[in-house]
Write a protein that holds these residues in place. Structure first.
Motif, PDB file in Angstrom:
ATOM      1  N   ALA A  12       0.844  -1.198   0.000  1.00 42.14           N
ATOM      2  CA  ALA A  12       0.000   0.000   0.000  1.00 42.14           C
ATOM      3  C   ALA A  12       0.879   1.249   0.000  1.00 42.14           C
ATOM      4  O   ALA A  12       1.911   1.298   0.672  1.00 42.14           O
ATOM      5  CB  ALA A  12      -0.912  -0.006   1.227  1.00 42.14           C
ATOM      6  N   GLY A  13       0.491   2.233  -0.782  1.00 43.36           N
ATOM      7  CA  GLY A  13       1.218   3.496  -0.814  1.00 43.36           C
ATOM      8  C   GLY A  13       2.415   3.521  -1.735  1.00 43.36           C
ATOM      9  O   GLY A  13       3.179   4.488  -1.738  1.00 43.36           O
ATOM     10  N   SER A  62      -3.919  -5.911  -5.136  1.00 41.63           N
ATOM     11  CA  SER A  62      -3.269  -5.915  -3.823  1.00 41.63           C
ATOM     12  C   SER A  62      -2.403  -7.150  -3.670  1.00 41.63           C
ATOM     13  O   SER A  62      -1.351  -7.114  -3.050  1.00 41.63           O
ATOM     14  CB  SER A  62      -4.320  -5.893  -2.718  1.00 41.63           C
ATOM     15  OG  SER A  62      -5.075  -4.721  -2.806  1.00 41.63           O
ATOM     16  N   MET A  63      -2.877  -8.259  -4.205  1.00 46.96           N
ATOM     17  CA  MET A  63      -2.134  -9.517  -4.161  1.00 46.96           C
ATOM     18  C   MET A  63      -2.014 -10.050  -5.578  1.00 46.96           C
ATOM     19  O   MET A  63      -2.886  -9.806  -6.411  1.00 46.96           O
ATOM     20  CB  MET A  63      -2.865 -10.549  -3.281  1.00 46.96           C
ATOM     21  CG  MET A  63      -2.837 -10.227  -1.807  1.00 46.96           C
ATOM     22  SD  MET A  63      -1.179 -10.219  -1.095  1.00 46.96           S
ATOM     23  CE  MET A  63      -0.775 -11.956  -1.062  1.00 46.96           C
ATOM     24  N   PRO A  64      -0.934 -10.805  -5.849  1.00 48.37           N
ATOM     25  CA  PRO A  64      -0.783 -11.368  -7.192  1.00 48.37           C
ATOM     26  C   PRO A  64      -1.835 -12.425  -7.472  1.00 48.37           C
ATOM     27  O   PRO A  64      -2.349 -13.051  -6.559  1.00 48.37           O
ATOM     28  CB  PRO A  64       0.623 -11.979  -7.161  1.00 48.37           C
ATOM     29  CG  PRO A  64       0.971 -12.131  -5.733  1.00 48.37           C
ATOM     30  CD  PRO A  64       0.183 -11.135  -4.972  1.00 48.37           C
ATOM     31  N   MET A  77       5.966  -3.108  -7.363  1.00 46.06           N
ATOM     32  CA  MET A  77       6.390  -1.751  -7.062  1.00 46.06           C
ATOM     33  C   MET A  77       7.533  -1.765  -6.055  1.00 46.06           C
ATOM     34  O   MET A  77       7.443  -2.433  -5.021  1.00 46.06           O
ATOM     35  CB  MET A  77       5.218  -0.955  -6.494  1.00 46.06           C
ATOM     36  CG  MET A  77       4.008  -0.907  -7.422  1.00 46.06           C
ATOM     37  SD  MET A  77       4.352  -0.162  -9.017  1.00 46.06           S
ATOM     38  CE  MET A  77       4.343   1.546  -8.557  1.00 46.06           C
ATOM     39  N   GLY A  78       8.608  -1.050  -6.364  1.00 46.92           N
ATOM     40  CA  GLY A  78       9.747  -0.939  -5.465  1.00 46.92           C
ATOM     41  C   GLY A  78       9.405  -0.090  -4.252  1.00 46.92           C
ATOM     42  O   GLY A  78       8.449   0.682  -4.252  1.00 46.92           O
ATOM     43  N   GLU A  91       5.024  -6.045   4.262  1.00 43.81           N
ATOM     44  CA  GLU A  91       4.021  -6.257   3.220  1.00 43.81           C
ATOM     45  C   GLU A  91       4.684  -6.672   1.905  1.00 43.81           C
ATOM     46  O   GLU A  91       4.214  -7.574   1.212  1.00 43.81           O
ATOM     47  CB  GLU A  91       3.209  -4.982   3.044  1.00 43.81           C
ATOM     48  CG  GLU A  91       1.961  -5.155   2.231  1.00 43.81           C
ATOM     49  CD  GLU A  91       1.117  -3.891   2.148  1.00 43.81           C
ATOM     50  OE1 GLU A  91       0.293  -3.820   1.224  1.00 43.81           O
ATOM     51  OE2 GLU A  91       1.288  -2.973   2.974  1.00 43.81           O
ATOM     52  N   ASP A  92       5.794  -6.015   1.566  1.00 38.46           N
ATOM     53  CA  ASP A  92       6.542  -6.349   0.361  1.00 38.46           C
ATOM     54  C   ASP A  92       7.064  -7.781   0.433  1.00 38.46           C
ATOM     55  O   ASP A  92       6.991  -8.524  -0.544  1.00 38.46           O
ATOM     56  CB  ASP A  92       7.704  -5.364   0.178  1.00 38.46           C
ATOM     57  CG  ASP A  92       8.467  -5.606  -1.105  1.00 38.46           C
ATOM     58  OD1 ASP A  92       7.919  -5.317  -2.185  1.00 38.46           O
ATOM     59  OD2 ASP A  92       9.619  -6.072  -1.024  1.00 38.46           O
ATOM     60  N   HIS A  93       7.555  -8.176   1.582  1.00 38.22           N
ATOM     61  CA  HIS A  93       8.056  -9.544   1.777  1.00 38.22           C
ATOM     62  C   HIS A  93       6.937 -10.569   1.545  1.00 38.22           C
ATOM     63  O   HIS A  93       7.154 -11.595   0.886  1.00 38.22           O
ATOM     64  CB  HIS A  93       8.650  -9.692   3.183  1.00 38.22           C
ATOM     65  CG  HIS A  93       9.116 -11.071   3.487  1.00 38.22           C
ATOM     66  ND1 HIS A  93      10.239 -11.623   2.916  1.00 38.22           N
ATOM     67  CD2 HIS A  93       8.593 -12.029   4.283  1.00 38.22           C
ATOM     68  CE1 HIS A  93      10.392 -12.857   3.351  1.00 38.22           C
ATOM     69  NE2 HIS A  93       9.407 -13.128   4.181  1.00 38.22           N
TER      70      HIS A  93
END
Length: 175
Positions: A12-13, A62-64, A77-78, A91-93
């Motif tokens: 998010a964000g 939000s999720m793949p 997104m980086g 969240e990225d992990h």
């Protein structure tokens, strides 16, 4: 012919909505037809011609998706945007784990503003949209390739560039 699909995922964000809109606009500006889906899966043809064939289908998620399919490019997104705190790393992990478990290949998109858009366009196999930003990236890549700057692969996600860098390093090691 079925459309090429782009799924944009990220914490998010991290600018998923912005990139989806910017990518859609860039594709339209380059003469492609595009379909943009929102998080709820509702899609609207952006050309206003629902019967026309669509070249690109862009979705923000939000999720793949649990199913990887041919013609799908997943952009993650980086976490390099200003103001993103450490909670986004967790969240990225989780997103990376989900991508790995579903055996979905993905490309990480870094940069701010038009730089992020240029990197997304490169990731899906298209050219840049902003010549000044492209030239700046090329100059920085040249300096990296010549060994004058620190290694910056986490900033561009360009596989051809990474291949050049690794090939050059291996050639130097062999000498």
């Amino acid at each position: 012919m079925s459309p090429r699909r782009v799924a944009i995922v990220g914490a998010a964000g991290t600018g998923k909505s912005w990139l989806a809109q910017a990518l859609n606009s860039a594709l339209l500006a380059h003469g492609h037809s595009a379909l943009l889906s929102d998080r709820r899966g509702e899609s609207q043809p952006t050309l206003g011609l629902s019967h026309a064939p669509v070249d690109w289908w862009i979705t923000e998620a939000s999720m793949p998706s649990p199913v990887s399919s041919p013609g799908l490019t997943t952009l993650l997104m980086g976490l390099d945007l200003p103001g993103l705190g450490p909670e986004k790393q967790h969240e990225d992990h989780l997103l990376r784990q989900a991508l790995s478990l579903s055996q979905t290949s993905f490309k990480i998109v870094y940069g701010v503003g038009v730089h992020r858009l240029n990197n997304a366009l490169l990731a899906i196999g298209l050219n840049k949209v902003n010549t000044a930003a492209w030239q700046e990236r090329e100059r920085s890549q040249f300096n990296i390739n010549r060994g004058r700057d620190a290694w910056q692969c986490n900033d561009c996600s360009d596989p051809a560039c990474e291949h050049k860098l690794f090939t050059r390093l291996l050639a130097q090691r062999a000498v």
